[in-house]
Design a protein around this motif. Structure first.
Motif, PDB file in Angstrom:
ATOM      1  N   GLU A  61       0.907  -1.130  -0.033  1.00  0.00           N
ATOM      2  CA  GLU A  61       0.082   0.067  -0.204  1.00  0.00           C
ATOM      3  C   GLU A  61       0.889   1.249  -0.047  1.00  0.00           C
ATOM      4  O   GLU A  61       0.544   2.336  -0.382  1.00  0.00           O
ATOM      5  CB  GLU A  61      -0.901   0.081   1.398  1.00  0.00           C
ATOM      6  N   GLU A  76      -5.724   0.145  -7.310  1.00  0.00           N
ATOM      7  CA  GLU A  76      -6.631   0.236  -8.170  1.00  0.00           C
ATOM      8  C   GLU A  76      -6.488   0.171  -9.552  1.00  0.00           C
ATOM      9  O   GLU A  76      -7.014  -0.622 -10.320  1.00  0.00           O
ATOM     10  CB  GLU A  76      -7.985   1.279  -7.612  1.00  0.00           C
ATOM     11  N   GLN A 147     -16.819  -5.525  -7.111  1.00  0.00           N
ATOM     12  CA  GLN A 147     -16.612  -5.960  -5.850  1.00  0.00           C
ATOM     13  C   GLN A 147     -15.475  -7.025  -5.668  1.00  0.00           C
ATOM     14  O   GLN A 147     -14.649  -6.560  -4.681  1.00  0.00           O
ATOM     15  CB  GLN A 147     -17.927  -6.726  -5.324  1.00  0.00           C
ATOM     16  N   ASP A 150     -12.588  -4.567  -5.599  1.00  0.00           N
ATOM     17  CA  ASP A 150     -12.307  -3.737  -4.246  1.00  0.00           C
ATOM     18  C   ASP A 150     -12.014  -4.802  -3.064  1.00  0.00           C
ATOM     19  O   ASP A 150     -10.915  -4.441  -2.363  1.00  0.00           O
ATOM     20  CB  ASP A 150     -13.852  -3.365  -3.829  1.00  0.00           C
ATOM     21  N   ASP A 151     -12.483  -6.125  -3.178  1.00  0.00           N
ATOM     22  CA  ASP A 151     -11.693  -7.042  -2.219  1.00  0.00           C
ATOM     23  C   ASP A 151     -10.318  -7.269  -2.511  1.00  0.00           C
ATOM     24  O   ASP A 151      -9.662  -7.346  -1.601  1.00  0.00           O
ATOM     25  CB  ASP A 151     -12.817  -8.337  -2.482  1.00  0.00           C
ATOM     26  N   VAL A 153      -8.039  -5.239  -3.909  1.00  0.00           N
ATOM     27  CA  VAL A 153      -7.390  -3.967  -3.196  1.00  0.00           C
ATOM     28  C   VAL A 153      -7.248  -3.952  -1.623  1.00  0.00           C
ATOM     29  O   VAL A 153      -6.186  -3.776  -1.099  1.00  0.00           O
ATOM     30  CB  VAL A 153      -8.023  -2.776  -3.835  1.00  0.00           C
ATOM     31  N   ASN A 154      -8.278  -4.433  -1.188  1.00  0.00           N
ATOM     32  CA  ASN A 154      -8.616  -4.291   0.484  1.00  0.00           C
ATOM     33  C   ASN A 154      -7.371  -5.558   1.056  1.00  0.00           C
ATOM     34  O   ASN A 154      -7.052  -5.420   1.977  1.00  0.00           O
ATOM     35  CB  ASN A 154      -9.849  -4.583   0.686  1.00  0.00           C
ATOM     36  N   LYS A 157      -3.955  -4.296   0.815  1.00  0.00           N
ATOM     37  CA  LYS A 157      -3.880  -3.231   1.866  1.00  0.00           C
ATOM     38  C   LYS A 157      -3.657  -3.873   3.002  1.00  0.00           C
ATOM     39  O   LYS A 157      -3.021  -3.287   3.917  1.00  0.00           O
ATOM     40  CB  LYS A 157      -5.015  -2.130   1.859  1.00  0.00           C
ATOM     41  N   ALA A 158      -4.154  -4.947   3.487  1.00  0.00           N
ATOM     42  CA  ALA A 158      -4.137  -5.799   4.679  1.00  0.00           C
ATOM     43  C   ALA A 158      -2.783  -6.141   4.731  1.00  0.00           C
ATOM     44  O   ALA A 158      -2.240  -6.551   5.715  1.00  0.00           O
ATOM     45  CB  ALA A 158      -5.255  -6.948   4.660  1.00  0.00           C
TER      46      ALA A 158
END
Length: 167
Positions: A61, A76, A147, A150-151, A153-154, A157-158
């Motif tokens: 990230e 993204e 979705q 988005d998942d 990317v999340n 980031k985790a």
């Protein structure tokens, strides 16, 4: 590409063709000064042309811009590239995406910085297209839903240690 416990790969298999847009000074070889030949420039192996090292995903990230030439500022954008690289590189080149990046956005001649970008990027993409035609599971169009993007990317980031973002 990121299959070890630290989300990287072994040194022997860590170079990949990803068809990120070819911007930047290139390798400077006579006749193709603006083409970045990737790992081939280091080992003179034609099989490594346009291959670049994939780094770890840990702390991803905070390690942008992304791509061997820093083409994308956000995760993204990278996910969009992986989802349908032909469409994204066409958009990037048509819109001169490099002119949106902090290092170039204030230059008056930004639009003319990389006149060979399409040609060199298309050469790299053609090799990938040929590999896909031969059955290689590389950069095939994913058709991800918003979705799923988005998942993903999340999830990426985790993989960033909170201490890296705020000591």
């Amino acid at each position: 590409c990121h299959n070890t416990d630290n989300f990287a790969q072994t040194k022997d298999s860590n170079d990949h063709r990803l068809a990120f847009p070819q911007i930047g000074p290139g390798t400077g070889q006579s006749g193709i000064e603006t083409s970045d030949l990737g790992h081939m420039h280091r080992n003179d192996s034609e099989s490594d042309i346009y291959s670049f090292r994939s780094g770890t995903l840990l702390n991803i990230e905070v390690t942008g811009p992304f791509g061997h030439a820093g083409n994308y500022d956000t995760l993204e954008e990278v996910i969009e590239h992986y989802d349908d690289y032909h469409s994204i590189i066409d958009q990037y080149i048509d819109n001169q995406g490099w002119c949106l990046q902090p290092q170039f956005k204030d230059l008056e001649n930004c639009q003319s910085l990389f006149p060979d970008t399409r040609h060199h990027t298309d050469e790299a993409a053609k090799i990938i297209d040929d590999e896909i035609s031969d059955g290689a599971p590389v950069l095939q169009k994913l058709n991800l839903t918003q979705q799923s993007k988005d998942d993903l990317v999340n999830f990426l980031k985790a993989l960033t240690d909170p201490c890296v973002k705020q000591a």
